[in-house]
Enzyme design. Structure first.
Site, PDB file in Angstrom:
ATOM      1  N   GLN A 167     -34.512 -47.433  25.644  1.00 33.61           N
ATOM      2  CA  GLN A 167     -34.720 -46.030  24.947  1.00 33.61           C
ATOM      3  C   GLN A 167     -34.612 -46.088  24.069  1.00 33.61           C
ATOM      4  OE1 GLN A 167     -34.514 -42.954  27.909  1.00 33.61           O
ATOM      5  NE2 GLN A 167     -33.318 -42.212  26.702  1.00 33.61           N
ATOM      6  N   GLU A 209     -37.139 -38.050  20.359  1.00 31.78           N
ATOM      7  CA  GLU A 209     -36.199 -37.504  19.284  1.00 31.78           C
ATOM      8  C   GLU A 209     -36.534 -38.062  17.547  1.00 31.78           C
ATOM      9  OE1 GLU A 209     -32.920 -39.746  20.831  1.00 31.78           O
ATOM     10  OE2 GLU A 209     -32.858 -38.673  22.791  1.00 31.78           O
ATOM     11  N   GLU A 291     -25.471 -48.456  25.238  1.00 35.36           N
ATOM     12  CA  GLU A 291     -25.028 -47.633  26.022  1.00 35.36           C
ATOM     13  C   GLU A 291     -25.979 -48.120  27.230  1.00 35.36           C
ATOM     14  OE1 GLU A 291     -27.045 -42.870  25.781  1.00 35.36           O
ATOM     15  OE2 GLU A 291     -26.168 -43.842  24.055  1.00 35.36           O
ATOM     16  N   LYS A 343     -21.631 -35.052  26.039  1.00 41.82           N
ATOM     17  CA  LYS A 343     -23.050 -33.747  26.049  1.00 41.82           C
ATOM     18  C   LYS A 343     -22.584 -33.209  27.205  1.00 41.82           C
ATOM     19  CE  LYS A 343     -26.777 -38.010  26.384  1.00 41.82           C
ATOM     20  NZ  LYS A 343     -27.778 -38.078  27.117  1.00 41.82           N
ATOM     21  N   ARG A 372     -29.657 -34.607  23.188  1.00 45.74           N
ATOM     22  CA  ARG A 372     -30.645 -34.724  24.115  1.00 45.74           C
ATOM     23  C   ARG A 372     -31.705 -34.360  23.574  1.00 45.74           C
ATOM     24  NH1 ARG A 372     -28.140 -34.209  29.589  1.00 45.74           N
ATOM     25  NH2 ARG A 372     -29.463 -35.499  29.648  1.00 45.74           N
ATOM     26  N   LYS A 394     -24.498 -39.148  17.220  1.00 43.60           N
ATOM     27  CA  LYS A 394     -26.102 -39.652  17.929  1.00 43.60           C
ATOM     28  C   LYS A 394     -27.202 -38.122  17.765  1.00 43.60           C
ATOM     29  CE  LYS A 394     -27.094 -41.798  21.160  1.00 43.60           C
ATOM     30  NZ  LYS A 394     -27.738 -42.150  22.678  1.00 43.60           N
TER      31      LYS A 394
END
Length: 433
Positions: A167, A209, A291, A343, A372, A394
């Site tokens: 991802q 993102e 991750e 998060k 997110r 991040k």
């Protein structure tokens, strides 16, 4: 007393064109805080519930009027007259009123928006920046640090419509002297990567993102492209810039067959085989953080992964831990991973978020504050990262204002704090100090 006199909820839009909840908390004296809840695409099954209306005739069922109604009704009625500086009390009132394990009645999107707006209002009442108020709530007043950014410059998986299964491929400007320089380094590599991809005939369209989303023949080819981009930007990979990946492996895990299926490159792995696949990548490239390298339910696989790489590589739990102290404690007790992704909306309140950060740090885990994929201009996570001295953040690529808003807030904070908020670079990463 920072007396709450009004709470207003509304439906606004996130960066993917979907509705989300925004809340305002108003205090006596004209003080006000406003915050919006983010939304994820690749979500852990144990996350707090994001309440959607389900009316297919409106926003394809993704409206949040029910959550907004909860803010303007039950939540407002319960919190008006309360002290906005009493964050834990406010959050507990909302949690108790909701009464469900996963905030399914009001929605984590409703509770979180109010929770964060209350914190902002309290900071305004105290006359301090939000990061300072968060440090007070965290029990660490005056303790700050600037986070090492993980910049997601190639997007795949659920964040992009391409053939790349993993991802996120991220860069970390570990060689920078401060955050401002780190941001500049990241931006230069980002623009360098655009030229590399164009030269190879790939698209430079961006994903959710802000990273590029090219159709590459393999996941390793994404790392290879970044390697060239780093060199072309004038930096040394492994010294100035290190790499990180978010596999989001739950998204390509076949539960029935019990295999990890990288369809983009036609490869299938058992849990153990995929761990060795990842280890091989860390030997070929200076990857210092991975991750969600396995499915969120593959705890035996994570135990193997931690034994295999945990002494040298930061192994971050996102879907694995979902910012939940009960699940994190199980991970700590069983030697699973060595870092947690934080998060807000996975757990649904600021108080519970701070509890997860504290538990992780007390256990020797590192902490990565995260956005997110569905974001707004709200930059609260920047203040959270500094105010808890989390060490890492991040928040996407150097593209899309919903991502850059967080970086810009960090620039402002660094300007305010100077040497009071050190930038420690690679020392923040588990296994690299």
């Amino acid at each position: 007393m920072a007396k709450i006199i009004n709470i207003i909820g509304r439906e606004i839009m996130d960066s993917r064109g979907n509705p989300t909840v925004e809340a305002e908390v108003h205090l006596e004296g004209g003080f006000m805080g406003m915050a919006a809840a983010p939304s994820g695409a690749s979500t852990g099954s144990r996350e707090a519930l994001e309440l959607r209306d389900g009316d297919k005739a409106r926003y394809l069922g993704k409206g949040v009027l029910k959550a907004v109604e909860a803010v303007n009704g039950t939540i407002a009625d319960a919190l008006i007259g309360k002290d906005a500086t009493a964050q834990a009390e406010l959050d507990q009132i909302m949690i108790d009123l909701d009464g469900t394990e996963n905030k399914a009645k009001f929605g984590a999107n409703a509770i979180l928006a109010v929770s964060l707006a209350a914190a902002k209002a309290a900071a305004a009442f105290k006359g301090v920046p939000l990061y300072a108020h968060i440090a007070d709530l965290n029990g660490t007043p005056g303790v700050y640090s600037m986070p090492l950014p993980m910049m997601n410059i190639i997007n795949g998986g659920e964040h992009a419509d391409n053939s790349v299964d993993i991802q996120e491929f991220m860069i970390q400007p570990v060689g920078a002297a401060n955050f401002r320089e780190g941001l500049r380094m990241g931006a230069e590599v980002f623009h360098s990567l655009a030229k590399v991809l164009k030269a190879d005939g790939h698209s430079t369209a961006v994903g959710d993102e802000g990273g590029f989303a090219p159709n590459l023949p393999s996941n390793a080819s994404a790392l290879a492209a970044i390697k060239v981009a780093v060199a072309n930007a004038g930096y040394e990979l492994g010294k100035d810039i290190t790499l990180a990946m978010d596999c989001a492996a739950s998204e390509f895990y076949d539960k029935e067959a019990n295999i990890y299926d990288l369809k983009g490159e036609g490869k299938k792995f058992t849990s153990e085989e995929f761990n060795f696949f990842l280890q091989d990548l860390t030997k070929e490239y200076p990857i210092v953080s991975i991750e969600d390298g396995l499915d969120e339910s593959d705890w035996d696989g994570f135990a193997h992964q931690t034994k295999l790489m945990g002494d040298k590589i930061q192994l971050v739990g996102d879907d694995l831990f979902v910012t939940n102290t009960k699940i994190l404690k199980r991970g700590i007790d069983n030697g699973i991973a060595n870092s947690i992704l934080i998060k807000f909306n996975q757990i649904g309140s600021l108080t519970e978020t701070l509890a997860a950060i504290k538990m992780a740090k007390d256990a020797g885990f590192t902490v990565v504050i995260s956005h997110r994929s569905g974001e707004t201009e709200d930059a609260t996570i920047a203040d959270l990262a500094v105010g808890t001295a989390a060490g890492q953040i991040k928040t996407g690529s150097l593209s899309r204002s919903d991502r850059v808003a967080k970086y810009n807030q960090l620039l402002r904070i660094e300007e305010q704090l100077g040497e009071k908020a050190p930038y420690k670079g690679l020392k923040e990463v588990k296994g690299q100090a």
